[in-house]
Design a protein around this motif. Sequence first.
Motif, PDB file in Angstrom:
ATOM      1  N   ASP A 193      -6.591  -0.520   8.074  1.00 49.97           N
ATOM      2  CA  ASP A 193      -5.367  -0.877   8.450  1.00 49.97           C
ATOM      3  C   ASP A 193      -4.849  -1.994   7.592  1.00 49.97           C
ATOM      4  O   ASP A 193      -5.466  -2.910   7.852  1.00 49.97           O
ATOM      5  CB  ASP A 193      -5.358  -1.195   9.983  1.00 49.97           C
ATOM      6  CG  ASP A 193      -3.798  -0.993  10.423  1.00 49.97           C
ATOM      7  OD1 ASP A 193      -2.914  -1.235   9.754  1.00 49.97           O
ATOM      8  OD2 ASP A 193      -3.761  -0.777  11.585  1.00 49.97           O
ATOM      9  N   SER A 194      -3.957  -1.462   6.870  1.00 53.39           N
ATOM     10  CA  SER A 194      -3.589  -2.665   5.727  1.00 53.39           C
ATOM     11  C   SER A 194      -2.327  -3.583   6.267  1.00 53.39           C
ATOM     12  O   SER A 194      -1.456  -4.259   5.787  1.00 53.39           O
ATOM     13  CB  SER A 194      -3.120  -2.085   4.410  1.00 53.39           C
ATOM     14  OG  SER A 194      -2.192  -1.018   4.491  1.00 53.39           O
ATOM     15  N   ARG A 195      -1.778  -3.043   7.506  1.00 49.21           N
ATOM     16  CA  ARG A 195      -0.704  -3.792   8.092  1.00 49.21           C
ATOM     17  C   ARG A 195      -0.784  -5.278   8.739  1.00 49.21           C
ATOM     18  O   ARG A 195      -1.938  -5.356   8.770  1.00 49.21           O
ATOM     19  CB  ARG A 195      -0.141  -2.919   9.355  1.00 49.21           C
ATOM     20  CG  ARG A 195       0.504  -1.350   8.801  1.00 49.21           C
ATOM     21  CD  ARG A 195       0.681  -0.658  10.213  1.00 49.21           C
ATOM     22  NE  ARG A 195      -0.543  -0.231  11.040  1.00 49.21           N
ATOM     23  CZ  ARG A 195      -0.549   0.536  12.321  1.00 49.21           C
ATOM     24  NH1 ARG A 195       0.596   0.921  12.667  1.00 49.21           N
ATOM     25  NH2 ARG A 195      -1.793   0.605  12.816  1.00 49.21           N
ATOM     26  N   ALA A 211       4.954  -6.657   5.118  1.00 44.13           N
ATOM     27  CA  ALA A 211       4.557  -5.247   4.942  1.00 44.13           C
ATOM     28  C   ALA A 211       3.299  -5.073   4.534  1.00 44.13           C
ATOM     29  O   ALA A 211       2.453  -5.818   3.777  1.00 44.13           O
ATOM     30  CB  ALA A 211       5.544  -4.572   3.752  1.00 44.13           C
ATOM     31  N   ALA A 212       2.687  -3.794   4.935  1.00 42.31           N
ATOM     32  CA  ALA A 212       1.204  -3.344   4.588  1.00 42.31           C
ATOM     33  C   ALA A 212       0.998  -3.564   3.085  1.00 42.31           C
ATOM     34  O   ALA A 212       1.405  -3.201   2.491  1.00 42.31           O
ATOM     35  CB  ALA A 212       0.941  -1.988   5.032  1.00 42.31           C
ATOM     36  N   GLY A 213      -0.372  -4.186   3.159  1.00 38.88           N
ATOM     37  CA  GLY A 213      -0.870  -4.612   1.690  1.00 38.88           C
ATOM     38  C   GLY A 213      -0.169  -5.891   1.033  1.00 38.88           C
ATOM     39  O   GLY A 213      -0.674  -6.143  -0.288  1.00 38.88           O
ATOM     40  N   THR A 264       1.019  -0.918   0.075  1.00 40.47           N
ATOM     41  CA  THR A 264       0.147  -0.063   0.001  1.00 40.47           C
ATOM     42  C   THR A 264       0.771   1.378   0.020  1.00 40.47           C
ATOM     43  O   THR A 264       0.430   2.401  -0.332  1.00 40.47           O
ATOM     44  CB  THR A 264      -1.238  -0.031   1.205  1.00 40.47           C
ATOM     45  OG1 THR A 264      -0.366  -0.248   2.347  1.00 40.47           O
ATOM     46  CG2 THR A 264      -2.381  -0.751   0.997  1.00 40.47           C
ATOM     47  N   PHE A 265       2.225   1.118   0.358  1.00 42.78           N
ATOM     48  CA  PHE A 265       2.949   2.408   0.171  1.00 42.78           C
ATOM     49  C   PHE A 265       3.994   2.195  -1.232  1.00 42.78           C
ATOM     50  O   PHE A 265       4.753   3.112  -1.368  1.00 42.78           O
ATOM     51  CB  PHE A 265       3.928   2.191   1.175  1.00 42.78           C
ATOM     52  CG  PHE A 265       4.808   1.053   1.745  1.00 42.78           C
ATOM     53  CD1 PHE A 265       5.879   0.920   0.833  1.00 42.78           C
ATOM     54  CD2 PHE A 265       4.687   0.174   2.679  1.00 42.78           C
ATOM     55  CE1 PHE A 265       6.752  -0.351   1.208  1.00 42.78           C
ATOM     56  CE2 PHE A 265       5.156  -0.741   2.844  1.00 42.78           C
ATOM     57  CZ  PHE A 265       6.168  -1.162   1.845  1.00 42.78           C
TER      58      PHE A 265
END
Length: 600
Positions: free
Chosen positions: A513-515, A520-522, A476-477
């Motif tokens: 919250d994608s964490r 890692a998130a997403g 997501t980042f």
Amino acid sequence: MKRIINFIFAVLLSPVCLFAQGQGVTQCGTSTGQYPFPVQSYIELSDPSVPSSQQWSTMKQPCVSWGTTDVRYAKHKLPVLKVQKNISLTGWRGEKIHAQAVVWTGTDIDKLNYSFTEFKNGKGNIIPASAFSGGFVRYVMTDELNKDGRGACGSRPDHTIYDSLLVADGIDHLLEFIPMEKMSTRAVWVNCRIPQSAIPGLYKGTVEVKDGDKILSVLNMDIRVSSHTLPVPSEWTYHLDLWQNPFAVARYYQVPLWSQEHINAMRPLMKMLADAGQKVITAAIIHKPWNGQTHDYFESMVTWIRKVDGTWAFDYAVFDRWVEFMMSMGINKQINCYSMVPWELSFQYFDQASNSMQFVRTAPGESEYEEIWVAMLSSFSRHLREKDWFDICTIAMDERPMEVMQKTLKVIYKADSEFKVSLAGNFHKEIEKDLYDYCISIGQCFPEDVKVRRHTEGKWTTYYTSCAEAFPNTYTFSAPAEATWMSYYSAKNHLDGYLRWAYNSWPKEPLLDSRYKSFAAGDTYFVYPGARSSIRFEKLIEGIQDHEKITILRREFTVTGNKDGLKKIERLLSPFNLSSFPEIPAERTVNKAKRILNTL
């Protein structure tokens, strides 16, 4: 036997967990301040980044502009944008194209909304407003790469050691309007599926952005429709394999597993996947094939039964229900069945003698392993042939050592020598010829002669990314264009497509919250509850379509002897090198290639 099956179905059809009450809590222990597991509407988590009053002080009125789909616009920062009221897009007939409008304001907006006009060309032909769709870009909590910056795998028990921030990702098509607080930014994602029947030419139309009935801005859009036609997604040759997790849907929607309510909840999610060109159904044929690495672990879709006399029986009712449902969604080209070699070499079964669930621990190369799996696969082969699914089914493994694969292949072929096998893992020349669907990690390469031979044999040859890669990826980042970059890289290397391990393995509260505790998130999902798409997913589709266009043009140029056209394709693909990251951003490479591609 009927009593046993009824008992097992009672377990499978029981509620996944108690119905949610009270306030929700994310995977990281953050209170959501609202009911758990929202679907229709929800409130985003608080932004750790506080808006700067000084920075926003010049904003007296709401501002609206076209932005770029390559940027995730921060919620409480002034976007770095020169106001642009006009945008021009180019697409093939049948192609899904997109744009991003950005709204930022120093004052509150009560009901931000938008609408489309029909688009017309100079001859009066139209692209109807129904070809357009959109959604408000929502903010979700994310984190970052591992501290060494080289990847994102490994336990994350304490998220305080990672930077956490809200990031734009989800695309919410369910809301007719959304409020905006002062000193904030919100984007609107605009999609257009160009009708295959559209007359080539230049079409003009507008997008109105409003606060209630008050028009904030009218944005102009030109769409140049090419004479080329992209087939419907079900006919794309691209081999897309995003692993589905039906168990996550049952938990999130709080419905009994495999009930009609469960099927109904999955329907729009899987239709969205089919519309992206998905080819493969993910089926679990054992309990926890990946040892429960996801928040909602995979349960077996096949019931294993050891009878009192020690022989084996297998029930395929759940497997059939899942496969038939997915086929009804249009995902019907392949069934990948995981896994004969799970990460934990433990196999669950219902023991008739003790009337209980039991486990047996055994490994490839052991006689008990061969006895169990020959019995299962022999039965499975007969069932698949009865259903007329045998030719599209593979016995699938992932990231298993070559020696283990060699032992496993012997067992498979002993049960039925005609079984197809798939593997996502390292390249091993010793077993390559045995693999119908072979997917290797992005850092590895297939020998050129192997790719050519596999293509002539009608076998799939693809690659995957995972948490091991910092760039390119689909966290997501991650930069949005990295998702598009993936398919250009596949096209450059004459591969058939792409695999990612998680379409919808949601963490506890994915909308907020994608964490996740291990990646890692997403990393664990592309799309959101409520069949909400994401910037990452839309950009992935963009790349898949471009891969399909390149495949079509290569075939056309080869037939017509257009050597200059073939050279142009290879030139536009030449910059897609892993070594370019992170110095050269994905959007720079992708956008340059797209400009050339759209001239061919």
